[in-house]
Motif scaffolding. Structure first.
Motif, PDB file in Angstrom:
ATOM      1  N   THR A 146      15.803 -32.282  33.212  1.00 62.89           N
ATOM      2  CA  THR A 146      15.357 -33.667  33.106  1.00 62.89           C
ATOM      3  C   THR A 146      14.847 -33.932  31.695  1.00 62.89           C
ATOM      4  O   THR A 146      14.443 -33.014  30.971  1.00 62.89           O
ATOM      5  CB  THR A 146      14.236 -33.981  34.112  1.00 62.89           C
ATOM      6  OG1 THR A 146      13.044 -33.255  33.751  1.00 62.89           O
ATOM      7  CG2 THR A 146      14.654 -33.630  35.523  1.00 62.89           C
ATOM      8  N   SER A 147      14.871 -35.210  31.306  1.00 65.83           N
ATOM      9  CA  SER A 147      14.407 -35.606  29.977  1.00 65.83           C
ATOM     10  C   SER A 147      13.751 -36.974  30.072  1.00 65.83           C
ATOM     11  O   SER A 147      14.425 -37.985  30.250  1.00 65.83           O
ATOM     12  CB  SER A 147      15.571 -35.662  28.992  1.00 65.83           C
ATOM     13  OG  SER A 147      15.136 -36.087  27.723  1.00 65.83           O
ATOM     14  N   ALA A 148      12.406 -36.985  30.021  1.00 59.81           N
ATOM     15  CA  ALA A 148      11.633 -38.225  30.156  1.00 59.81           C
ATOM     16  C   ALA A 148      12.028 -38.974  31.419  1.00 59.81           C
ATOM     17  O   ALA A 148      12.161 -40.198  31.426  1.00 59.81           O
ATOM     18  CB  ALA A 148      11.785 -39.106  28.916  1.00 59.81           C
TER      19      ALA A 148
ATOM     20  N   ASP B   2       9.086 -34.233  27.723  1.00 60.50           N
ATOM     21  CA  ASP B   2       7.701 -34.246  28.180  1.00 60.50           C
ATOM     22  C   ASP B   2       7.587 -33.519  29.517  1.00 60.50           C
ATOM     23  O   ASP B   2       8.470 -33.638  30.364  1.00 60.50           O
ATOM     24  CB  ASP B   2       7.212 -35.686  28.373  1.00 60.50           C
ATOM     25  CG  ASP B   2       7.757 -36.647  27.332  1.00 60.50           C
ATOM     26  OD1 ASP B   2       8.890 -37.122  27.525  1.00 60.50           O
ATOM     27  OD2 ASP B   2       7.065 -36.894  26.346  1.00 60.50           O
ATOM     28  N   PRO B   3       6.494 -32.798  29.743  1.00 56.79           N
ATOM     29  CA  PRO B   3       6.349 -32.086  31.021  1.00 56.79           C
ATOM     30  C   PRO B   3       5.954 -32.996  32.175  1.00 56.79           C
ATOM     31  O   PRO B   3       5.861 -32.538  33.311  1.00 56.79           O
ATOM     32  CB  PRO B   3       5.230 -31.082  30.723  1.00 56.79           C
ATOM     33  CG  PRO B   3       4.411 -31.735  29.669  1.00 56.79           C
ATOM     34  CD  PRO B   3       5.387 -32.501  28.815  1.00 56.79           C
ATOM     35  N   TYR B   4       5.752 -34.292  31.891  1.00 56.76           N
ATOM     36  CA  TYR B   4       5.250 -35.222  32.909  1.00 56.76           C
ATOM     37  C   TYR B   4       6.207 -35.388  34.089  1.00 56.76           C
ATOM     38  O   TYR B   4       5.795 -35.763  35.179  1.00 56.76           O
ATOM     39  CB  TYR B   4       4.969 -36.592  32.275  1.00 56.76           C
ATOM     40  CG  TYR B   4       4.116 -36.520  31.033  1.00 56.76           C
ATOM     41  CD1 TYR B   4       2.849 -35.930  31.058  1.00 56.76           C
ATOM     42  CD2 TYR B   4       4.574 -37.034  29.819  1.00 56.76           C
ATOM     43  CE1 TYR B   4       2.070 -35.863  29.910  1.00 56.76           C
ATOM     44  CE2 TYR B   4       3.799 -36.968  28.674  1.00 56.76           C
ATOM     45  CZ  TYR B   4       2.546 -36.391  28.721  1.00 56.76           C
ATOM     46  OH  TYR B   4       1.780 -36.308  27.586  1.00 56.76           O
ATOM     47  N   ASP B   5       7.489 -35.084  33.887  1.00 56.75           N
ATOM     48  CA  ASP B   5       8.482 -35.216  34.965  1.00 56.75           C
ATOM     49  C   ASP B   5       8.094 -34.407  36.196  1.00 56.75           C
ATOM     50  O   ASP B   5       8.411 -34.790  37.331  1.00 56.75           O
ATOM     51  CB  ASP B   5       9.860 -34.746  34.483  1.00 56.75           C
ATOM     52  CG  ASP B   5      10.412 -35.556  33.336  1.00 56.75           C
ATOM     53  OD1 ASP B   5       9.795 -36.569  32.966  1.00 56.75           O
ATOM     54  OD2 ASP B   5      11.463 -35.162  32.791  1.00 56.75           O
ATOM     55  N   ALA B   6       7.415 -33.287  35.970  1.00 56.23           N
ATOM     56  CA  ALA B   6       7.169 -32.340  37.059  1.00 56.23           C
ATOM     57  C   ALA B   6       6.291 -32.905  38.167  1.00 56.23           C
ATOM     58  O   ALA B   6       6.287 -32.377  39.282  1.00 56.23           O
ATOM     59  CB  ALA B   6       6.529 -31.065  36.501  1.00 56.23           C
TER      60      ALA B   6
END
Length: 590
Positions: A495-497, A527-531
């Motif tokens: 994934t990417s953003a 960004d790691p926010y996807d997780a």
């Protein structure tokens, strides 16, 4: 940096105009020694103003005619652009047809320097680019690649950050570039930031400051003056807490003085203490620091008051691109460079219309709005930087040595080892490490990344296939990925953003793959926010989709390497505002 090093660097910044420089002939040989102070005295006003401007030119050699040069600058070749405007600097981009391979870049740089030292003020150029690494990388393979700042933040190692900058800087200098617009010292405290994100080391000011200073040392102190590049920490006073992109809008940051001191200032203070040659301004409005409504690039309170007087910065202040909407909303193009100089800037990057911008400054001097003494102050700083970095003494590079330095085996090995220390395991409910299955499938964002990971997985034994579905996968692509996943033992989805509303289709892809009942490993490659957005048994963060990061990922997937990265930012829970799904510093291992 030791007190001795700081003293040496300060001496360069303050007294470079008294240091002898060597004039360079057309063939690159040394002629009569020349004092930088004499250069200033001999310049016409037009030549001095030209030294304050940095722009691009189109063409793969200095003498290559390109129609865009005629359209934008009224001349045919990059060399003629340099000569016509007496430029202080040139910036390289791929879209200007300037960046093809290391030898070509070196030859272009030499040609541009030849044009500069044999015309007008006879002052060599600053030749720059934005080689931040990671998301913002202008020169790709065979130059050594790194995963970028946030990955280095996950690695937590100042030594690794310094070495990454040293390798990057030495390779740039071998190609004739002597200035890098890096590192980003912005503290990414806003997960919705669309323009900084992984370009930041961390949301933690102390960690960001430590690694920013380390990179300044790497760029500037890792070798002799003729082998290193000038660093330009950016974007002052701090671009980390915004949800708007200053390329297309004028962001407003509501930090008060105390918040700025605590959150934004530390990386810039540490960069200045480390001896950064330059600081780049941000096109942002911070009303609680300056109530004029002007972007910081045009703000005397910010550039002169805060940066010069409070933080004590004595080097070159360069603006961010003056083509960006963040600086063009309130003033015509002829006024913007004048206002920037009044605010305290020294170098003016990429004005929208170079002739209009230069005429604006010249007219301001002739009318008395700007004094020639003010112009001289900035030219002196520019010449001091060029002298201290060894550009005046010898601006040329040996093209025959480029391939020995750029992308050499030692550099590539160091880059891989550094990247191996950044991969972060966020969640693992008994999925990893994998026992090599018979068949694996790689899908998700990034044509190059999915192919690179599939190649590296395949090299470890499993029969591997790949399907890139892009940032915005369609229903048809998702359906195709699901069908392929069903035919394989394990799927890895990149994934990417995906947290961004514009890219939400990636989350649909991950959920659809989860419904196959086959094991799925999700990897946030930006960004790691996807997780936090899909509840999967296995989430990994690489902060980069470059092949060097995909190799580290493959090592982790199969247990060849224990993941040791720690989150340099917290990952907020989108379903529970104010709480974190994964806190700062989180990272699993085995």
């Amino acid at each position: 940096m030791s007190p001795k090093t700081r003293t040496r660097r300060a001496a360069i910044a303050l007294s470079a105009l008294a240091v002898g420089a060597v004039a360079i002939t057309a063939t690159g040989g040394a002629s009569e020694p020349q004092q930088p102070a004499d250069l200033l005295q001999e310049m016409t006003l037009e030549e001095k103003v030209g030294q304050l401007f940095v722009t691009y030119a189109y063409g793969r050699t200095a003498d290559t005619p390109h129609p865009k040069n005629k359209e934008e600058f009224g001349v045919d070749t990059p060399a003629q652009v340099v000569q016509k405007y007496h430029l202080g600097g040139v910036i390289h981009f791929a879209w200007t047809d300037s960046l093809h391979d290391p030898k070509q870049i070196a030859e272009l740089s030499n040609g541009l320097q030849n044009a500069a030292v044999n015309s007008g003020a006879k002052v060599p150029l600053l030749i720059s680019t934005d080689q931040e690494q990671g998301q913002v990388t202008r020169i790709h393979e065979p130059a050594t690649q790194f995963p970028g700042n946030m990955a280095l933040g996950a690695g937590r190692s100042p030594e690794d950050a310094e070495r990454a900058a040293a390798i990057t800087g030495q390779e740039l200098r071998a190609m004739g570039l002597n200035q890098n617009f890096a590192p980003s010292g912005d503290v990414n405290v806003n997960p919705a930031n669309p323009v900084i994100g992984v370009r930041s080391f961390s949301s933690d000011p102390a960690l960001a400051a430590q690694l920013t200073a380390a990179q300044i040392r790497g760029y500037e102190d890792s070798a002799g003056p003729g082998e290193t590049v000038s660093a330009s920490v950016k974007h002052f006073p701090g671009h980390g807490d915004t949800n708007q992109d200053s390329h297309t809008a004028l962001p407003v940051i509501e930090h008060d003085r105390q918040q700025w001191e605590q959150l934004d200032a530390p990386p810039f203070k540490d960069a200045i203490a480390a001896g950064t040659d330059a600081v780049m301004s941000a096109h942002i409005v911070v009303p609680k620091l300056d109530d004029s409504g002007e972007p910081s690039t045009l703000s005397p309170k910010v550039l002169t008051g805060m940066l010069r007087e409070e933080l004590g910065f004595k080097g070159v202040i360069i603006t961010d691109s003056l083509q960006m909407e963040g600086v063009r909303q309130k003033h015509p193009d002829a006024e913007i460079p004048v206002l920037a100089l009044k605010a305290g800037a020294d170098m003016l990057l990429m004005p929208n219309d170079l002739q209009v911008a230069i005429d604006g400054v010249l007219n301001a001097v002739r009318s008395g709005e700007l004094s020639e003494q003010r112009i001289d102050q900035s030219v002196e700083r520019v010449l001091a930087l060029k002298s201290g970095r060894g550009v005046l003494a010898n601006p040329f590079v040996d093209v025959s040595k480029v391939d020995q330095i750029v992308g050499g085996a030692e550099h590539l090995g160091e880059a891989q080892a550094i990247t191996d220390r950044t991969t972060t395991l966020l969640r693992n409910d008994g999925v990893l490490p994998l026992k090599p299955p018979a068949k694996m499938f790689v899908t998700g964002a990034g044509d190059d990344a999915t192919a690179a990971l599939a190649e590296r997985i395949g090299a470890r034994g499993p029969q591997t296939s790949a399907l890139a579905t892009g940032l915005k996968p369609t229903k048809e692509q998702i359906d195709q990925a699901v069908e392929q996943a069903k035919q394989n033992d394990v799927t890895v989805v990149l994934t990417s953003a995906a947290w961004s509303e514009a890219n939400a289709g990636q989350l649909d892809l991950v959920r659809a793959l989860q419904q196959t009942g086959k094991p799925v490993v999700a990897v946030a490659t930006r960004d790691p926010y996807d997780a936090a957005h899909v509840d999967l048994p296995a989430w990994v963060a690489t902060y980069s989709d470059k092949p060097v990061a995909m190799e580290s990922l493959a090592k982790v997937l199969f247990g060849e390497l224990a993941p040791v990265g720690k989150l340099p930012v917290p990952v907020p829970d989108p379903n529970k505002p104010g709480t974190d799904a994964y806190p700062f510093g989180h990272g699993l291992g085995w």
